[in-house]
Design an enzyme around this catalytic site. Structure first.
Site, PDB file in Angstrom:
ATOM      1  N   ASP A   1      37.657  38.442  41.475  1.00 51.89           N
ATOM      2  CA  ASP A   1      36.445  39.215  41.252  1.00 51.89           C
ATOM      3  C   ASP A   1      35.254  38.497  41.861  1.00 51.89           C
ATOM      4  O   ASP A   1      35.298  37.297  42.134  1.00 51.89           O
ATOM      5  CB  ASP A   1      36.201  39.394  39.741  1.00 51.89           C
TER       6      ASP A   1
ATOM      7  N   TYR B   1      44.528  29.787  36.170  1.00 53.00           N
ATOM      8  CA  TYR B   1      43.107  30.103  35.963  1.00 53.00           C
ATOM      9  C   TYR B   1      42.485  29.141  34.967  1.00 53.00           C
ATOM     10  O   TYR B   1      43.156  28.628  34.081  1.00 53.00           O
ATOM     11  CB  TYR B   1      42.960  31.511  35.371  1.00 53.00           C
TER      12      TYR B   1
ATOM     13  N   TYR C   1      45.700  40.596  34.521  1.00 52.98           N
ATOM     14  CA  TYR C   1      44.222  40.600  34.486  1.00 52.98           C
ATOM     15  C   TYR C   1      43.765  39.673  33.366  1.00 52.98           C
ATOM     16  O   TYR C   1      44.033  39.926  32.185  1.00 52.98           O
ATOM     17  CB  TYR C   1      43.695  42.010  34.239  1.00 52.98           C
TER      18      TYR C   1
END
Ligand SMILES: [Zn+2]
Ligand SMILES: [Zn+2]
Length: 418
Positions: free
Chosen positions: A245, A313, A382
């Site tokens: 993103d 992440y 996600y």
């Protein structure tokens, strides 16, 4: 080839062709028609032989000595008399750099029609005029220039157009050059690729301040122009192995990408220098590494993410209320996640439920209501929704396990494996 042993089948075929068209053929066309019937080094040689036996067996020497070719309109004379050198010089003048090429040609429809008519009268189908022209020009350029013919993926396609008046009309089509590398995005707020203004679709309007785009820069716009310039190309396409993103940084070893440069005049690039230049120009924003030249198949290969690819992440998470260290341990139970297409992307993605695994998770308490999570998971999960729960569309989630609303306030990609 000895006159004493004339093969009666060949003689019969030659006489039949002579009757069918009632006109003359050039030596090359005679030779091509018999390329599967007689041995010989080339069609010129074969053609001379056929003409010779016809002259002996018939009295139509006038016809056989006539220079005009009913089938090819003497296109081969044109090809052989100098045009090959003109093609070579044209290519040299263009300064285009290539190691592999392919020749194609366009010839008048009338020639193709006559060829089809003649071939329809034969038992076997000989090679086409087009193919022979392509091969002869290709052979010449190989010898003269040292480049190689490549049928599947040539650097350069040389298109010779004979349709207009038998003048040399040459088109050089440069196939794209593919540069692969990995990028790191060190700042938040820039998209991966150029993002055209949604109101004017890139033309420029009041809404986008006449820039045609929604973000002033992107990873693509910071990297690609320097590669285009180095390869003397005209434009490019940016292909990423997935994308993060706009508000997410891409750290670690970076994310694989391929820049496809259109019409590159140059193909030998100093990629080490190019990498340094890109990194100097974008210091603090974007970095590239591992630049290399690759085949076109990498363009799609890097995009195929499967469950065997995984990502790591780092998420900074804010909680509505403090959770004790003991109660945080429940996050380690995150394993198979059922994730319905998130609300924020549902307008452009099919609505379905994906199953993705969290392979590893580490929790650190930064503050009473703030956590740092290091999440290793299968590609396609996600993360923001894994944390928020996305109104129960993602199950289980950090929110559901901790029984308090959780929000991802900062996200970085630390590793992309594929
Ligand atoms: Zn001919
Ligand atoms: Zn606009």
């Amino acid at each position: 080839m000895n006159n004493a042993e004339i093969n009666p089948i060949i003689l019969e075929k030659a006489l039949k062709i002579s009757d069918t068209i009632g006109s003359t053929l050039c030596t090359r066309c005679w030779g091509r028609i018999f390329s599967q019937d007689i041995e010989g080094t080339n069609n010129q040689e074969r053609g001379e032989y056929i003409k010779q036996i016809l002259m002996e067996k018939t009295c139509e020497n006038d016809n056989l000595n006539n220079d005009y070719c009913y089938i090819c309109d003497n296109i081969f004379q044109f090809v052989e008399n100098g045009i090959m050198n003109d093609i070579k010089n044209n290519i040299l003048d263009s300064k285009v750099e290539f190691s592999t090429f392919l020749v194609g040609c366009r010839i008048p429809a009338e020639i193709i029609r006559k060829q089809e008519y003649l071939y329809s009268k034969l038992d076997s189908e000989p090679e086409s005029i087009k193919k022979e022209i392509n091969r002869e020009i290709g052979k010449f350029l190989c010898l003269e220039m040292g480049n190689k013919v490549d049928f599947d993926n040539p650097n350069l396609v040389i298109m010779v157009d004979f349709k207009t008046n038998m003048t040399l009309n040459l088109e050089l089509q440069l196939n794209p050059l593919f540069v692969e590398g990995r990028y790191r995005k060190l700042i938040r707020g820039i998209p991966q690729t150029k993002w055209p203004c949604r109101k004017c679709k890139g033309k420029g309007c009041e809404y986008c301040n006449y820039t045609g785009k929604l973000y002033m820069e992107s990873v693509e716009e910071l990297i690609s122009p320097l590669i285009i310039k180095e390869a003397h190309g005209i434009e490019s396409k940016f292909h990423g192995a997935g994308r993060e993103d706009i508000d997410v940084r891409m750290l670690g070893n970076g994310r694989p990408f391929v820049v496809e440069v259109k019409e590159p005049q140059k193909r030998t690039l100093n990629l080490t220098e190019l990498g340094k230049k890109i990194n100097l120009y974008n210091a603090g924003k974007v970095e590239v590494s591992d630049l290399k030249l690759v085949g076109k198949e990498r363009r799609s290969q890097i995009k195929t993410s499967s469950t065997s690819t995984y990502k790591v992440y780092r998420a900074i998470v804010d909680l509505d209320k403090e959770v004790s260290n003991d109660n945080l341990k429940i996050l380690n139970s995150l394993d198979v996640i059922e994730q319905r297409t998130p609300l924020r992307v549902s307008h452009r993605r099919a609505d379905l439920i994906r199953k993705r695994r969290v392979r590893d998770l580490k929790v650190k308490k930064l503050d009473q209501e703030r956590l740092e999570l290091i999440i290793e998971c299968e590609g396609g999960l996600y993360i923001k929704e894994l944390i928020s729960g996305d109104e129960f569309r993602t199950k289980p989630s950090v929110t559901s396990l901790l029984q308090t609303p959780a929000r991802c306030v900062e996200l970085d990609v630390l590793d992309v494996q594929n």
